[in-house]
Design an enzyme around this catalytic site. Structure first.
Site, PDB file in Angstrom:
ATOM      1  N   GLU A 198      17.210  36.032  59.824  1.00  0.00           N
ATOM      2  CA  GLU A 198      16.900  34.737  60.514  1.00  0.00           C
ATOM      3  C   GLU A 198      15.450  34.704  60.825  1.00  0.00           C
ATOM      4  O   GLU A 198      15.129  35.339  62.007  1.00  0.00           O
ATOM      5  CB  GLU A 198      17.740  34.527  61.593  1.00  0.00           C
ATOM      6  CG  GLU A 198      19.153  34.282  61.125  1.00  0.00           C
ATOM      7  CD  GLU A 198      19.570  32.888  60.710  1.00  0.00           C
ATOM      8  OE1 GLU A 198      18.736  32.162  60.718  1.00  0.00           O
ATOM      9  OE2 GLU A 198      20.583  32.497  60.459  1.00  0.00           O
ATOM     10  N   GLU A 247      15.624  24.797  55.572  1.00  0.00           N
ATOM     11  CA  GLU A 247      14.844  25.978  56.136  1.00  0.00           C
ATOM     12  C   GLU A 247      13.926  26.503  55.018  1.00  0.00           C
ATOM     13  O   GLU A 247      14.011  27.611  54.395  1.00  0.00           O
ATOM     14  CB  GLU A 247      15.923  27.172  56.116  1.00  0.00           C
ATOM     15  CG  GLU A 247      17.014  26.533  57.420  1.00  0.00           C
ATOM     16  CD  GLU A 247      18.095  27.466  57.647  1.00  0.00           C
ATOM     17  OE1 GLU A 247      18.216  28.673  56.986  1.00  0.00           O
ATOM     18  OE2 GLU A 247      19.012  27.146  58.243  1.00  0.00           O
ATOM     19  N   HIS A 262      20.157  26.878  52.702  1.00  0.00           N
ATOM     20  CA  HIS A 262      19.842  25.721  53.652  1.00  0.00           C
ATOM     21  C   HIS A 262      18.788  24.869  53.285  1.00  0.00           C
ATOM     22  O   HIS A 262      17.657  25.833  53.659  1.00  0.00           O
ATOM     23  CB  HIS A 262      20.165  25.877  55.037  1.00  0.00           C
ATOM     24  CG  HIS A 262      21.571  26.723  55.471  1.00  0.00           C
ATOM     25  ND1 HIS A 262      21.651  27.574  56.285  1.00  0.00           N
ATOM     26  CD2 HIS A 262      22.782  26.119  55.002  1.00  0.00           C
ATOM     27  CE1 HIS A 262      23.051  27.603  56.612  1.00  0.00           C
ATOM     28  NE2 HIS A 262      23.731  26.955  55.657  1.00  0.00           N
ATOM     29  N   HIS A 280      17.214  33.026  56.222  1.00  0.00           N
ATOM     30  CA  HIS A 280      17.453  31.585  56.819  1.00  0.00           C
ATOM     31  C   HIS A 280      16.306  31.604  57.934  1.00  0.00           C
ATOM     32  O   HIS A 280      15.461  32.299  57.935  1.00  0.00           O
ATOM     33  CB  HIS A 280      18.877  31.662  57.704  1.00  0.00           C
ATOM     34  CG  HIS A 280      20.023  31.642  56.403  1.00  0.00           C
ATOM     35  ND1 HIS A 280      20.805  30.639  56.232  1.00  0.00           N
ATOM     36  CD2 HIS A 280      20.512  32.429  55.562  1.00  0.00           C
ATOM     37  CE1 HIS A 280      21.664  30.776  55.261  1.00  0.00           C
ATOM     38  NE2 HIS A 280      21.669  32.068  54.895  1.00  0.00           N
TER      39      HIS A 280
HETATM   40 ZN    ZN Z   1      20.532  28.784  57.284  1.00  0.00          ZN
END
Ligand code: ZN
Length: 217
Positions: free
Chosen positions: A192, A35, A32, A134
């Site tokens: 994350e 990010e 992404h 992420h």
């Molecule tokens: Zn992500």
């Protein structure tokens, strides 16, 4: 080395470090584009493995720090075709969604060159485990695992202090974790990072967590 190209022709780079002929840990950043901490972390890992090869332990590391370079260039989640790469994998639960959705999964599974590059990397390097980085807001940082990844997630949790969470595969049709972890049985961790932490703090907390992945082999 270039392992693929984006929709707009930007190179997708891969870096091989550590021990040849040993089991491979595959690390992805920048799925992404909004990010950037994930890219920072992956690049710091490459730098560490380059300057201090002994940190690699007894494994081969393959790192793709920016899976979605067009999105990263614009600091946007999706790629240049407005596709969320993390919903574009050819899983059994891939779903057609609205193009306006920020999680648009593409016109068909694996329609995007970035997705294809990730699939080819997994098939080529045959990793024994995968970490895909992420970031997330709202203090929801975690070591999420798909497939047989609980031991790895727990080892990382011991070091970075993030909770271990398990995805049942619901709610994330076409995700990479479903494709690699649940459907290919490769221990797959979605790390994350807390978006409220600085890149430097994310690296300090997760440098040992990433290296712990090699220790539990
Ligand atoms: Zn992500």
């Amino acid at each position: 080395m270039r392992v693929g190209r984006s929709v707009e022709g930007r190179p997708i780079e891969g870096y091989i470090r550590g021990k040849r002929g040993r089991p491979t840990i595959l690390v992805f950043g920048g799925f992404h584009g909004d990010e950037p901490k994930s890219v920072f972390l992956a690049r710091r890992l490459i730098e560490l493995l380059t300057t201090d090869p002994s940190a690699a332990s007894n494994v081969r590391w393959v790192v793709l720090p920016v899976v979605n370079p067009d999105g990263y260039e614009r600091r946007k989640r999706r790629n240049a075709n407005q596709v969320d790469i993390n919903r574009n994998f050819p899983t059994r639960n891939w779903a057609r969604t609205s193009r306006r959705s920020r999680m648009f999964g593409g016109t068909e599974p694996a329609s995007e060159p970035e997705t294809d590059t990730v699939i080819k990397a997994v098939k080529r390097y045959r990793p024994v485990r995968i970490v895909t980085v992420h970031s997330i807001d709202g203090h929801r940082q975690c070591n999420n695992y798909d497939g047989p990844g609980e031991a790895v997630a727990a080892a990382m949790s011991h070091v970075n202090g993030y909770p271990v969470t398990y995805s049942m595969g619901y709610g994330t049709p076409g995700s990479f974790g479903t494709w690699a972890g649940l459907e290919r049985n490769i221990p797959t961790i979605t790390l994350e990072l807390p978006s409220h932490h600085s890149p430097k703090l994310c690296w300090e907390d997760n440098r040992p967590a990433l290296l712990a992945c090699a220790e539990v082999l």
